[in-house]
Write a protein that holds these residues in place. Structure first.
Motif, PDB file in Angstrom:
ATOM      1  N   ILE A  65       0.741  -1.230  -0.151  1.00 44.18           N
ATOM      2  CA  ILE A  65       0.086  -0.014   0.215  1.00 44.18           C
ATOM      3  C   ILE A  65       1.080   1.387   0.185  1.00 44.18           C
ATOM      4  CG2 ILE A  65      -2.051  -1.045   1.055  1.00 44.18           C
ATOM      5  CD1 ILE A  65      -0.974   0.215   3.814  1.00 44.18           C
ATOM      6  N   SER A  66       2.100   1.203   0.240  1.00 42.69           N
ATOM      7  CA  SER A  66       2.955   2.275   0.419  1.00 42.69           C
ATOM      8  C   SER A  66       3.526   2.702  -1.079  1.00 42.69           C
ATOM      9  CB  SER A  66       4.356   2.039   1.092  1.00 42.69           C
ATOM     10  OG  SER A  66       4.837   0.991   0.566  1.00 42.69           O
ATOM     11  N   TRP A  67       3.268   2.171  -2.035  1.00 38.99           N
ATOM     12  CA  TRP A  67       3.473   2.067  -3.610  1.00 38.99           C
ATOM     13  C   TRP A  67       2.593   3.293  -4.003  1.00 38.99           C
ATOM     14  CZ3 TRP A  67       5.507  -3.209  -6.104  1.00 38.99           C
ATOM     15  CH2 TRP A  67       6.366  -3.573  -5.505  1.00 38.99           C
ATOM     16  N   ARG A  68       2.907   4.014  -5.128  1.00 40.55           N
ATOM     17  CA  ARG A  68       1.775   4.767  -5.727  1.00 40.55           C
ATOM     18  C   ARG A  68       2.034   4.959  -7.129  1.00 40.55           C
ATOM     19  NH1 ARG A  68       4.110   9.677  -6.947  1.00 40.55           N
ATOM     20  NH2 ARG A  68       6.472  10.037  -6.378  1.00 40.55           N
ATOM     21  N   VAL A  69       1.024   5.348  -7.776  1.00 44.99           N
ATOM     22  CA  VAL A  69       1.123   5.810  -9.024  1.00 44.99           C
ATOM     23  C   VAL A  69       1.742   6.946  -9.496  1.00 44.99           C
ATOM     24  CG1 VAL A  69      -0.029   5.856 -11.394  1.00 44.99           C
ATOM     25  CG2 VAL A  69      -0.753   4.149  -9.942  1.00 44.99           C
ATOM     26  N   GLY A  70       2.875   7.126 -10.050  1.00 47.27           N
ATOM     27  CA  GLY A  70       3.354   8.606 -10.452  1.00 47.27           C
ATOM     28  C   GLY A  70       3.526   8.732 -12.029  1.00 47.27           C
ATOM     29  N   SER A  71       4.319   9.381 -12.341  1.00 45.55           N
ATOM     30  CA  SER A  71       4.327   9.690 -13.999  1.00 45.55           C
ATOM     31  C   SER A  71       5.852   9.522 -14.191  1.00 45.55           C
ATOM     32  CB  SER A  71       4.035  10.995 -14.326  1.00 45.55           C
ATOM     33  OG  SER A  71       4.700  12.004 -13.632  1.00 45.55           O
ATOM     34  N   VAL A  72       6.201   9.357 -15.414  1.00 51.00           N
ATOM     35  CA  VAL A  72       7.624   9.160 -16.017  1.00 51.00           C
ATOM     36  C   VAL A  72       8.444  10.083 -15.448  1.00 51.00           C
ATOM     37  CG1 VAL A  72       9.056   8.604 -18.089  1.00 51.00           C
ATOM     38  CG2 VAL A  72       7.032   7.193 -17.601  1.00 51.00           C
ATOM     39  N   ASP A  73       8.269  11.461 -15.741  1.00 51.78           N
ATOM     40  CA  ASP A  73       9.071  12.370 -15.632  1.00 51.78           C
ATOM     41  C   ASP A  73       9.404  12.471 -13.957  1.00 51.78           C
ATOM     42  OD1 ASP A  73       6.611  13.452 -14.422  1.00 51.78           O
ATOM     43  OD2 ASP A  73       6.962  15.447 -15.301  1.00 51.78           O
ATOM     44  N   GLU A  74       8.749  11.686 -13.107  1.00 50.14           N
ATOM     45  CA  GLU A  74       9.297  11.582 -11.669  1.00 50.14           C
ATOM     46  C   GLU A  74      10.405  10.771 -11.753  1.00 50.14           C
ATOM     47  OE1 GLU A  74       6.287  11.564  -8.547  1.00 50.14           O
ATOM     48  OE2 GLU A  74       4.790  11.451 -10.151  1.00 50.14           O
ATOM     49  N   ILE A  75      10.525   9.972 -12.467  1.00 50.57           N
ATOM     50  CA  ILE A  75      11.726   9.084 -12.249  1.00 50.57           C
ATOM     51  C   ILE A  75      12.715   9.054 -13.549  1.00 50.57           C
ATOM     52  CG2 ILE A  75      10.176   7.372 -11.015  1.00 50.57           C
ATOM     53  CD1 ILE A  75      10.104   5.564 -13.719  1.00 50.57           C
ATOM     54  N   ALA A  76      12.620  10.023 -14.437  1.00 50.62           N
ATOM     55  CA  ALA A  76      13.488   9.870 -15.526  1.00 50.62           C
ATOM     56  C   ALA A  76      13.831  11.240 -15.818  1.00 50.62           C
ATOM     57  CB  ALA A  76      12.983   9.296 -16.686  1.00 50.62           C
ATOM     58  N   GLU A  77      15.092  11.741 -16.144  1.00 49.22           N
ATOM     59  CA  GLU A  77      15.640  13.046 -16.472  1.00 49.22           C
ATOM     60  C   GLU A  77      15.894  13.097 -17.988  1.00 49.22           C
ATOM     61  OE1 GLU A  77      18.962  16.321 -15.226  1.00 49.22           O
ATOM     62  OE2 GLU A  77      19.031  14.275 -14.296  1.00 49.22           O
ATOM     63  N   PHE A  78      15.382  13.944 -18.535  1.00 56.68           N
ATOM     64  CA  PHE A  78      15.186  14.010 -20.141  1.00 56.68           C
ATOM     65  C   PHE A  78      16.458  14.850 -20.732  1.00 56.68           C
ATOM     66  CE2 PHE A  78      11.277  12.193 -19.356  1.00 56.68           C
ATOM     67  CZ  PHE A  78      10.826  11.541 -20.432  1.00 56.68           C
ATOM     68  N   PHE A  79      17.233  14.406 -21.605  1.00 54.78           N
ATOM     69  CA  PHE A  79      18.433  15.251 -22.330  1.00 54.78           C
ATOM     70  C   PHE A  79      18.295  15.529 -23.693  1.00 54.78           C
ATOM     71  CE2 PHE A  79      19.915  13.239 -18.245  1.00 54.78           C
ATOM     72  CZ  PHE A  79      20.828  14.321 -17.663  1.00 54.78           C
ATOM     73  N   ASP A  80      16.608  15.440 -24.151  1.00 53.08           N
ATOM     74  CA  ASP A  80      16.579  15.455 -25.617  1.00 53.08           C
ATOM     75  C   ASP A  80      17.140  16.734 -26.174  1.00 53.08           C
ATOM     76  OD1 ASP A  80      15.090  13.385 -24.972  1.00 53.08           O
ATOM     77  OD2 ASP A  80      13.244  14.043 -25.616  1.00 53.08           O
ATOM     78  N   SER A  81      17.208  17.875 -25.549  1.00 51.76           N
ATOM     79  CA  SER A  81      17.886  19.127 -25.890  1.00 51.76           C
ATOM     80  C   SER A  81      19.190  19.187 -26.480  1.00 51.76           C
ATOM     81  CB  SER A  81      17.587  20.164 -24.803  1.00 51.76           C
ATOM     82  OG  SER A  81      18.342  20.071 -23.966  1.00 51.76           O
ATOM     83  N   MET A  82      20.175  17.994 -25.910  1.00 51.48           N
ATOM     84  CA  MET A  82      21.433  18.044 -26.350  1.00 51.48           C
ATOM     85  C   MET A  82      21.571  17.187 -27.635  1.00 51.48           C
ATOM     86  SD  MET A  82      22.987  16.908 -22.693  1.00 51.48           S
ATOM     87  CE  MET A  82      24.836  16.886 -23.405  1.00 51.48           C
ATOM     88  N   ARG A  83      20.436  16.620 -28.124  1.00 47.59           N
ATOM     89  CA  ARG A  83      20.511  15.810 -29.259  1.00 47.59           C
ATOM     90  C   ARG A  83      20.911  16.520 -30.583  1.00 47.59           C
ATOM     91  NH1 ARG A  83      14.622  13.069 -29.622  1.00 47.59           N
ATOM     92  NH2 ARG A  83      14.239  15.248 -29.195  1.00 47.59           N
ATOM     93  N   LYS A  84      21.504  15.975 -31.680  1.00 46.44           N
ATOM     94  CA  LYS A  84      21.815  16.667 -32.826  1.00 46.44           C
ATOM     95  C   LYS A  84      22.124  15.673 -33.971  1.00 46.44           C
ATOM     96  CE  LYS A  84      25.132  19.879 -34.785  1.00 46.44           C
ATOM     97  NZ  LYS A  84      26.495  20.710 -34.700  1.00 46.44           N
ATOM     98  N   PRO A  85      21.242  15.936 -34.886  1.00 40.43           N
ATOM     99  CA  PRO A  85      21.214  14.812 -36.159  1.00 40.43           C
ATOM    100  C   PRO A  85      22.243  15.452 -36.967  1.00 40.43           C
ATOM    101  CG  PRO A  85      19.293  16.290 -36.312  1.00 40.43           C
ATOM    102  CD  PRO A  85      19.826  16.711 -35.003  1.00 40.43           C
ATOM    103  N   LEU A  86      22.734  14.400 -37.655  1.00 43.14           N
ATOM    104  CA  LEU A  86      23.962  14.604 -38.639  1.00 43.14           C
ATOM    105  C   LEU A  86      23.471  14.160 -39.839  1.00 43.14           C
ATOM    106  CD1 LEU A  86      27.000  13.989 -36.662  1.00 43.14           C
ATOM    107  CD2 LEU A  86      26.158  16.386 -37.486  1.00 43.14           C
ATOM    108  N   SER A  87      23.382  14.690 -40.957  1.00 40.50           N
ATOM    109  CA  SER A  87      23.236  13.995 -42.465  1.00 40.50           C
ATOM    110  C   SER A  87      24.179  12.921 -42.650  1.00 40.50           C
ATOM    111  CB  SER A  87      23.114  15.013 -43.578  1.00 40.50           C
ATOM    112  OG  SER A  87      24.311  15.501 -43.904  1.00 40.50           O
TER     113      SER A  87
END
Length: 384
Positions: free
Chosen positions: A196-218
């Motif tokens: 009962i101590s477990w809860r439903v949260g969201s992905v952004d509570e357990i994961a840090e995002f680094f998408d802004s650092m991505r850079k595509p190369l042709s």
């Protein structure tokens, strides 16, 4: 012509044996990974007597190079005694295997330089074709048959070691997944019930995002780069480049592409450690709030995310939907205990993947300069 190089046409000949019996078994195609694969063509109403027979030790390639990206579809049949291919394919064989080993020739066809050459030599206004005459004009080094055998043996040794490491990693991951299932699906350590101590949260509570650092190369930008660091796409390594953006342990979750989830709706993930570059087709994540990359991988890989997949033509998981997606979050004590159990499994798996990358680099070097392969140092011991 370079010293020691010969025209391929001196060693090969076309084969055109038709399927006169009209057999319909073992229909094959050729992939850009240079392998024979079961044909997926619609064969309703097909006249199979027009199909060509390809036998073990023979080659098949499709002259049309305009629809296959940067690679040409060509393969050596080794897994079957014979198969059937469409009459649009060209089948050929080595005239004398005492002068040129088919396996050595296939290594030459596997080089990126051959693919670039084939595209450059292709011609046609509607479809680009590398015809038989151009194939015969290919120049390649033809060392002694003994040296060819040594080169093929070295390549196969490396490949066998890579495959063994991958099988070990499959077993390690299966073990980690079994632990996850016991704890967070069957709740075995907790009497079969969700605490009962477990809860439903969201992905952004357990994961840090680094998408802004991505850079595509042709592909054009990557063409002249030294092949040092892996360049990742949605589901795999796309290429190698001369620089890196990320350095450390990360998860890559497929953002868009042909597939972003598997048949069960679970997201397609890559667990990476080291220096690498990534394009914008995968979300870049690290664990937080007690979640390591190991536990984050297991929780995400067992979550059905098909409800947030958008786009019919090109499936996509956008960042906003991913961040807000609900997920079960156990209490910190349970998470710490779980991390301590699965970490050694992932640590060993990631170390194996480092070894695999080293072996793949060695194999790349062998393909790039096969005749001078003796300068490479092959591993003498495979740690398992």
């Amino acid at each position: 012509m370079k010293e020691g190089y010969r025209l391929l046409g001196d060693f090969i000949r076309q084969v055109d044996v038709r399927n006169t019996d009209g057999k319909e078994e073992n229909l094959l195609g050729v992939s850009v990974q240079k392998m024979f694969i079961p044909s997926i063509a619609n064969t309703v109403g097909t006249d199979f007597t027009k199909y060509k027979v390809v036998k073990r030790g023979q080659f098949t390639y499709i002259p049309d190079t305009s629809r296959r990206g940067d690679k040409i579809g060509i393969a050596l049949l080794t897994d079957y005694d014979e198969g059937l291919v469409s009459n649009i394919y060209t089948v050929f064989e080595v005239k004398d295997e005492n002068e040129l080993l088919p396996e050595y020739l296939m290594l030459w066809f596997s080089r990126p330089e051959f693919d670039r050459y084939a595209r450059f030599k292709s011609h046609g206004s509607v479809r680009e074709i590398m015809d038989w005459d151009e194939m015969c004009k290919v120049k390649l080094p033809v060392p002694s048959i003994e040296k060819q055998r040594s080169i093929v043996k070295a390549y196969n040794t490396i490949t066998d070691r890579i495959e063994l490491k991958r099988k070990i990693n499959d077993n390690l991951l299966a073990t980690a997944q079994a632990v996850y299932k016991a704890w967070f699906v069957e709740y075995k350590p907790f009497g079969g019930n969700c605490p009962i101590s477990w809860r439903v949260g969201s992905v952004d509570e357990i994961a840090e995002f680094f998408d802004s650092m991505r850079k595509p190369l042709s592909s054009l930008e990557r063409a002249d780069m030294a092949r040092i660091y892996p360049y990742y796409g949605a589901v795999s390594i796309v290429d190698y480049v001369d620089d890196y953006i990320f350095d450390g342990e990360y998860l890559l979750l497929s953002e868009d592409g042909i597939y972003v989830v598997d048949d069960s709706g679970h997201p397609l993930l890559q667990h990476i450690i080291g220096k690498f570059w990534a394009n914008n087709h995968a979300h870049i994540l690290k664990g937080k709030a007690g979640f390591t990359e190991d536990s984050l991988y297991l929780f995400l890989s067992n979550t059905n995310m098909s409800p947030i997949v958008t786009g019919a033509a090109q499936p996509k998981i956008n960042q906003a939907n991913l961040k807000s997606f609900p997920i079960t979050i156990p209490d910190s004590e349970v998470l710490d205990r779980f991390n301590s159990i699965v970490h050694p499994l992932f640590d060993r798996k990631l170390n194996n993947e480092k070894e695999i990358r080293k072996l793949e680099t060695l194999r790349e070097l062998l393909l790039s300069r096969p005749v001078s392969y003796t300068h490479l140092t092959l591993p003498t011991k495979l740690e398992v």
